[in-house]
Design an enzyme around this catalytic site. Sequence first.
Site, PDB file in Angstrom:
ATOM      1  N   GLN A  16     -39.769 -62.674  35.080  1.00  0.00           N
ATOM      2  CA  GLN A  16     -39.172 -63.534  34.047  1.00  0.00           C
ATOM      3  C   GLN A  16     -40.089 -63.973  32.904  1.00  0.00           C
ATOM      4  OE1 GLN A  16     -36.960 -67.861  33.540  1.00  0.00           O
ATOM      5  NE2 GLN A  16     -37.213 -67.108  35.586  1.00  0.00           N
ATOM      6  N   LYS A 135     -51.431 -65.257  42.817  1.00  0.00           N
ATOM      7  CA  LYS A 135     -50.124 -64.862  42.277  1.00  0.00           C
ATOM      8  C   LYS A 135     -49.287 -66.127  42.151  1.00  0.00           C
ATOM      9  CE  LYS A 135     -49.591 -60.198  44.105  1.00  0.00           C
ATOM     10  NZ  LYS A 135     -48.755 -59.322  44.943  1.00  0.00           N
ATOM     11  N   GLU A 138     -42.397 -69.220  39.394  1.00  0.00           N
ATOM     12  CA  GLU A 138     -41.886 -70.412  38.714  1.00  0.00           C
ATOM     13  C   GLU A 138     -42.203 -71.743  39.420  1.00  0.00           C
ATOM     14  OE1 GLU A 138     -39.958 -70.923  35.767  1.00  0.00           O
ATOM     15  OE2 GLU A 138     -40.200 -73.017  36.309  1.00  0.00           O
ATOM     16  N   ASP A 167     -41.803 -70.142  33.954  1.00  0.00           N
ATOM     17  CA  ASP A 167     -41.628 -68.752  33.526  1.00  0.00           C
ATOM     18  C   ASP A 167     -41.236 -68.664  32.052  1.00  0.00           C
ATOM     19  OD1 ASP A 167     -42.293 -67.468  35.850  1.00  0.00           O
ATOM     20  OD2 ASP A 167     -40.265 -67.409  36.631  1.00  0.00           O
ATOM     21  N   GLY A 246     -40.519 -93.575  26.699  1.00  0.00           N
ATOM     22  CA  GLY A 246     -40.596 -94.179  25.379  1.00  0.00           C
ATOM     23  C   GLY A 246     -39.922 -95.540  25.323  1.00  0.00           C
ATOM     24  N   GLY A 247     -39.678 -95.991  24.138  1.00  0.00           N
ATOM     25  CA  GLY A 247     -39.142 -97.339  23.962  1.00  0.00           C
ATOM     26  C   GLY A 247     -37.627 -97.394  23.956  1.00  0.00           C
TER      27      GLY A 247
HETATM   28  N1  COA Z   1     -47.130 -47.266  37.375  1.00  0.00           N
HETATM   29  C1  COA Z   1     -47.925 -47.421  38.469  1.00  0.00           C
HETATM   30  N2  COA Z   1     -48.208 -48.617  38.999  1.00  0.00           N
HETATM   31  C2  COA Z   1     -47.682 -49.696  38.442  1.00  0.00           C
HETATM   32  C3  COA Z   1     -46.836 -49.624  37.302  1.00  0.00           C
HETATM   33  C4  COA Z   1     -46.564 -48.333  36.771  1.00  0.00           C
HETATM   34  N3  COA Z   1     -45.791 -48.157  35.711  1.00  0.00           N
HETATM   35  N4  COA Z   1     -46.460 -50.852  36.970  1.00  0.00           N
HETATM   36  C5  COA Z   1     -47.015 -51.694  37.850  1.00  0.00           C
HETATM   37  N5  COA Z   1     -47.758 -51.009  38.740  1.00  0.00           N
HETATM   38  C6  COA Z   1     -48.549 -51.541  39.844  1.00  0.00           C
HETATM   39  C7  COA Z   1     -49.639 -52.472  39.396  1.00  0.00           C
HETATM   40  O1  COA Z   1     -50.722 -51.722  38.900  1.00  0.00           O
HETATM   41  C8  COA Z   1     -49.953 -53.195  40.698  1.00  0.00           C
HETATM   42  O2  COA Z   1     -50.720 -52.343  41.512  1.00  0.00           O
HETATM   43  P1  COA Z   1     -52.043 -52.791  42.320  1.00  0.00           P
HETATM   44  O3  COA Z   1     -51.771 -54.125  42.929  1.00  0.00           O
HETATM   45  O4  COA Z   1     -52.204 -51.697  43.323  1.00  0.00           O
HETATM   46  O5  COA Z   1     -53.154 -52.837  41.357  1.00  0.00           O
HETATM   47  C9  COA Z   1     -48.588 -53.275  41.362  1.00  0.00           C
HETATM   48  O6  COA Z   1     -47.743 -52.353  40.641  1.00  0.00           O
HETATM   49  C10 COA Z   1     -47.873 -54.581  41.426  1.00  0.00           C
HETATM   50  O7  COA Z   1     -48.203 -55.475  40.410  1.00  0.00           O
HETATM   51  P2  COA Z   1     -48.133 -57.053  40.687  1.00  0.00           P
HETATM   52  O8  COA Z   1     -48.190 -57.751  39.394  1.00  0.00           O
HETATM   53  O9  COA Z   1     -49.189 -57.417  41.702  1.00  0.00           O
HETATM   54  O10 COA Z   1     -46.672 -57.281  41.324  1.00  0.00           O
HETATM   55  P3  COA Z   1     -46.218 -58.191  42.544  1.00  0.00           P
HETATM   56  O11 COA Z   1     -44.769 -57.925  42.715  1.00  0.00           O
HETATM   57  O12 COA Z   1     -47.059 -58.014  43.755  1.00  0.00           O
HETATM   58  O13 COA Z   1     -46.446 -59.707  42.028  1.00  0.00           O
HETATM   59  C11 COA Z   1     -46.114 -61.569  40.548  1.00  0.00           C
HETATM   60  C12 COA Z   1     -45.524 -60.308  41.185  1.00  0.00           C
HETATM   61  C13 COA Z   1     -45.136 -62.111  39.538  1.00  0.00           C
HETATM   62  C14 COA Z   1     -46.357 -62.647  41.647  1.00  0.00           C
HETATM   63  C15 COA Z   1     -47.468 -61.233  39.878  1.00  0.00           C
HETATM   64  O14 COA Z   1     -47.258 -60.167  38.986  1.00  0.00           O
HETATM   65  C16 COA Z   1     -48.095 -62.395  39.110  1.00  0.00           C
HETATM   66  O15 COA Z   1     -48.659 -63.322  39.702  1.00  0.00           O
HETATM   67  N6  COA Z   1     -48.037 -62.349  37.792  1.00  0.00           N
HETATM   68  C17 COA Z   1     -48.665 -63.320  36.917  1.00  0.00           C
HETATM   69  C18 COA Z   1     -47.919 -64.628  36.892  1.00  0.00           C
HETATM   70  C19 COA Z   1     -46.478 -64.448  36.506  1.00  0.00           C
HETATM   71  O16 COA Z   1     -46.133 -63.925  35.480  1.00  0.00           O
HETATM   72  N7  COA Z   1     -45.631 -65.016  37.359  1.00  0.00           N
HETATM   73  C20 COA Z   1     -44.245 -65.215  37.034  1.00  0.00           C
HETATM   74  C21 COA Z   1     -43.397 -64.081  37.208  1.00  0.00           C
HETATM   75  S1  COA Z   1     -41.830 -64.512  36.537  1.00  0.00           S
END
Ligand code: COA
Length: 419
Positions: A16, A135, A138, A167, A246-247
């Site tokens: 999101q 990680k 929201e 988010d 606030g007021g």
């Molecule tokens: N081709 C190959 N690999 C891909 C890819 C593609 N096109 N797109 C994504 N990937 C891989 C990434 O490289 C990663 O691999 P790795 O962990 O082996 O390096 C993997 O997919 C997953 O990425 P990740 O972001 O860890 O996803 P997740 O589902 O485990 O975690 C979140 C999800 C949201 C918790 C995490 O992305 C996060 O904390 N993001 C930052 C904060 C955030 O935006 N949170 C709110 C989300 S609404």
Amino acid sequence: MKALEGIKILDFTHVQSGPTCTQLLAWFGADVIKVERPGVGDATRKQLVDVPGADSLYFTMLNHNKRSITINTKSEVGKEILTRLVKECDVLVENFAPSALDRMGFGWEEIQKINPRMIMASVKGFGPGKYEDCKVYENVAQCAGGSASTTGFPDDVPLVTGAQIGDSGTGLHLALGICVALIQRTTTGKGQRVLAPMQDGVLNLCRVKLRDQQRLERGPLKEYSQYGRGEAFGIATPRAGNDSGGGQPGRILKCKGWETDPNSYTYFITQAAVWKSVCEVIGKPEWKDDPDFATPEARLPRLDLIFSTIEEWTKSKTKFEVMDICNPLNIPVGPILSMKELAEDESLRATGTIVEVDHPERGQYTTVGCPIKLSDSQVEVVRSPLLGEHTKEILTTVLGYQGPELDMVIRSGAVGEVH
Ligand code: COA
């Protein structure tokens, strides 16, 4: 002409926060190229599915006006395509877990080498520090950013809010960061890193609660309900129920039909400037000059009595009648509108904030359009892309793949199924 026409965004966002940001940029005219994993795509495509086989509303409502290309960015050919995309685009936006892009081989150092003009924008849960590797979703951000500790009623558990301030709120912060970095690039000629941590974004939106934390150190917070009830304050900004800060004290009050309709309520603000009108409306003209009620300061310890008296009046009216009576008198009130009422709201439909969109897999659905209105950059909401719908189009028209080179890329499997 749209505000961001000519700007190309390499969109590595999912779920999101990031998609909120890139959707806004797309609405303002940027060409947003969403990179997804072949055969899988953004996880939200298949989360909370309501129409079997179709992309979910979770996905469609956050990914309008974008193009989708599928690339396995961990394959050699995929890395080559991604390198060409980095050269072509102005901004890379991502909200992967910390270090995921580095592991992919496209960390900030590498990006700068490929394209020094590129702006690299990231949402992360936390900024640099002890939690930087976590990680975050929201509700974690709402809790870590100060919202949960200050939301809810003082005698109950911390509460998360329905507004997606972690988010979507952080996505908004990131969009602003990207736009100002684009402006700065016009003078420096260089890209830069833009980071919007979710904790920081939520805290920014809870700014007034940090104000109250410091006020609390100098004395009780008189506009909070606890004050009038003689309840002790603790060491931290407390949960304030529905008190307005606030007021200008305010509360949520019952309206006619509250016994059966969970949204038959109004917000009612006793703004000082219209106090006399409030007294007239609720049938308490004697409060106008009574020293116990005539000034804001005198009213603060008596807010429970004041609002229960106002509620006796609001309970005799519907939330819309309260609005109709109070508005001409400049008394600030707000009906508690349900999602159903909002979806049907004529004004929101007329301004394009609520729109109907057609989708080939799911038919027509209702969504929220662009909430920011520019007079010289009109927004037309276009349905979200199917997974990899534009893979071939982007490979050929944006990156110039043709003939045998294009065949090789497709045959390599790095871009999944190509339509
Ligand atoms: N081709 C190959 N690999 C891909 C890819 C593609 N096109 N797109 C994504 N990937 C891989 C990434 O490289 C990663 O691999 P790795 O962990 O082996 O390096 C993997 O997919 C997953 O990425 P990740 O972001 O860890 O996803 P997740 O589902 O485990 O975690 C979140 C999800 C949201 C918790 C995490 O992305 C996060 O904390 N993001 C930052 C904060 C955030 O935006 N949170 C709110 C989300 S609404």
